[in-house]
Design an enzyme around this catalytic site. Structure first.
Site, short mmCIF file in Angstrom:
data_model
loop_
_atom_site.label_atom_id
_atom_site.label_comp_id
_atom_site.label_asym_id
_atom_site.label_seq_id
_atom_site.Cartn_x
_atom_site.Cartn_y
_atom_site.Cartn_z
N ARG A 1 -3.91 2.02 -10.23
CA ARG A 1 -4.00 0.81 -9.40
C ARG A 1 -3.44 1.07 -7.99
NH1 ARG A 1 -1.41 -2.65 -5.99
NH2 ARG A 1 0.50 -2.29 -7.17
N ASP A 2 -2.13 1.21 -7.88
CA ASP A 2 -1.56 1.31 -6.53
C ASP A 2 -1.94 2.62 -5.86
OD1 ASP A 2 -0.22 0.27 -4.39
OD2 ASP A 2 1.77 0.81 -5.10
N CYS B 1 -0.52 0.48 0.95
CA CYS B 1 -1.01 -0.89 0.81
C CYS B 1 -1.98 -1.19 1.94
CB CYS B 1 0.17 -1.86 0.85
SG CYS B 1 -0.35 -3.58 0.85
N HIS C 1 7.85 3.53 -2.10
CA HIS C 1 6.90 4.35 -1.35
C HIS C 1 7.70 5.36 -0.52
CE1 HIS C 1 3.02 2.16 -2.05
NE2 HIS C 1 3.89 1.31 -2.56
N HIS D 1 10.07 0.16 -7.37
CA HIS D 1 8.76 0.63 -6.92
C HIS D 1 8.94 1.11 -5.47
CE1 HIS D 1 4.25 0.25 -6.71
NE2 HIS D 1 4.53 0.13 -5.42
N ASN E 1 3.00 6.06 -2.91
CA ASN E 1 4.08 5.88 -3.88
C ASN E 1 4.86 7.18 -4.02
OD1 ASN E 1 1.62 4.10 -5.38
ND2 ASN E 1 3.64 3.16 -5.35
#
Lengths: 310, 310
Positions: free
Chosen positions: A19-20, A245, A214, A212, A254
């Site tokens: 996903r990310d 993002c 980055h 989470h 990430n």
């Protein structure tokens, strides 16, 4: 096992690459490749995987195949599949697949970023996230909430720690499976991470804290380390360090799964992930993407394997 | 200012780009560019700079202009210029310039790497390093010693922490200005860093501990953070994250000065370095090298400066 100050014996690892990791990629990745990525994550030991997001395909074209991805997921009762959703419509879509075990909701700490990311104020995003958790629970699933831009905002700069902690306290009333602190633009520092993790744990007792990060400014793994020291029990990472993002200018990938696993396993913190397997997955993903990925452990010799073979 | 566990209010920053950053570069950099790099480091606030090494130019051609670099150094009584030397011949050359304030000696924790790096056993490298410190002191200069491959060896794998600590204890008898722990191949982890820094501090009381990390597997800044938490008072870094050891296969660059400064300053640990200036130096060096450098803070927006200007 772990030096001074102490760190836990294990953390729970969440692979967010499907996903990310992928959502910001301009080239559309096939559903088949996404499912291969999920399979490789499982083979490496991942037992929680963020597999897709149920968002507007016009805004995030890479996630337009959310239903197809879910339909193709392997039947693994031991794996928790997470679907990211931003609103009730997304939650309905995710639940309708019958394959999403957990809904991931997002609220944002600042009005400016909440508006850019999801067209809401921060308070509206919190209310929406709590509604999503309630929908998940009503459907017999679980829901968790990520606080985006918790360490800094690309539009409004510094984010007050007290505000993030108060937001977490408010969210805890929805009884989410966990609350995550997300450094959406990779501006956090380890002292801030330690304070915020400790603050959220105190404000929402009994709610596990996920982090989470980055790696926009190289501090991603330092922040993971500080978070684990401070009692965060769940860590997100993305195979190869893909990510970024679409609505956060200057955001990089990430933290890379293989780098996180290398650091934590070598430091005596079990992740459940096999380092060699996750490195192999990163190297495979590099081939799919057609470029070198940011993760570093996959580009280095596998220490302590030695040059002449020990 | 710094969360829990506590970190110090300040560390001493050592810019090693002109030596460790450049030594592995295949394209020879002009003496003029090296001096420009030193000038930019000083302008950013660096007050200790490793300017060159006095080694065999056939083995390290990039450092063949050591004397010319020293002759061109600005007269700055407030700046400590460090010259790396591997033996008495190198120490004589460095002292003969009249411009090197401090000799940096290197011993290596394992026989296999000591042999590859400098054609000696580990014990011989320790004796040579102690002799170099004595020569520096006899000449009215100071000398310090770096323990190479302190966290792992590319040839023999795991390095016993007790051995490194015993080596540091032995080296302390030479009364070096400091003892450094170097992660030459970037395999260290923060728990190990915390233990080794604490162990060396206990074994060599009163001797400041410097740390020198490479970012081969993404853990560089986590290791810096763990070291500072454990009481290391001096941190090496290289503008742009250049670096790598010609005799250590698989070694990547030093931790990037701009990333270290970003992390520490944001965490409330003063470095004496101006972040905007060191980022500008990295961007300038990227132009000199003709490529994007590994350091990340120089490629990201300057947080907390915001997109619409706060």
């Amino acid at each position: 096992m772990a030096g001074d100050p102490p760190v836990p014996e294990r953390i729970e690892f969440v692979e967010v690459g499907p996903r990310d990791g992928l959502q910001n990629e301009k080239v559309l990745i096939s559903t088949e490749s996404k499912l291969a990525l999920v399979a490789r994550a499982i083979a490496a030991g991942a037992r929680r995987i963020e597999v897709t997001s149920f968002v507007n395909p016009r805004r995030v074209p890479q996630m337009a195949d959310a239903e197809a991805v879910c339909a193709g997921l392997p039947e693994r009762p031991d794996v928790t599949y997470i679907g990211l959703v931003m609103n009730a419509r997304g939650a309905e879509r995710a639940l309708a697949t019958g394959r999403v075990d957990q809904l991931g909701a997002v609220c944002v700490s600042t009005d400016a970023f909440a508006m850019a990311n999801q067209g809401q104020t921060s308070a509206e995003s919190a209310a929406a996230a709590m509604e999503i958790v309630a929908m998940a629970q009503a459907a017999g699933r679980s829901g968790q909430i990520t606080i985006g831009a918790a360490f800094g905002c690309p539009f409004s700069g510094e984010v007050a720690e007290a505000g993030v902690i108060a937001l977490a306290q408010q969210l805890a009333a929805a009884r989410p499976a966990e609350i995550a602190l997300a450094d959406t633009i990779g501006c956090g520092n380890p002292a801030q991470v330690a304070r915020l993790v400790a603050g959220v744990r105190a404000a929402a007792p009994g709610v596990p804290v996920r982090v989470h990060f980055h790696n926009t400014r190289g501090t991603g793994l330092a922040n993971v380390w500080a978070a684990v020291q401070a009692g965060a029990s769940v860590v997100d990472a993305s195979i190869g360090g893909l990510g970024g993002c679409p609505f956060a200018p200057g955001a990089a990938g990430n933290v890379a799964s293989e780098d996180v696993v290398y650091m934590l396993e070598r430091a005596g913190v079990a992740t459940g992930i096999d380092l060699a397997e996750i490195i192999a997955a990163s190297q495979w993903l590099s081939g799919i993407m057609g470029r070198t990925l940011p993760g570093m452990a996959a580009q280095a010799p596998l220490f302590p394997q030695t040059i002449e073979g020990a």
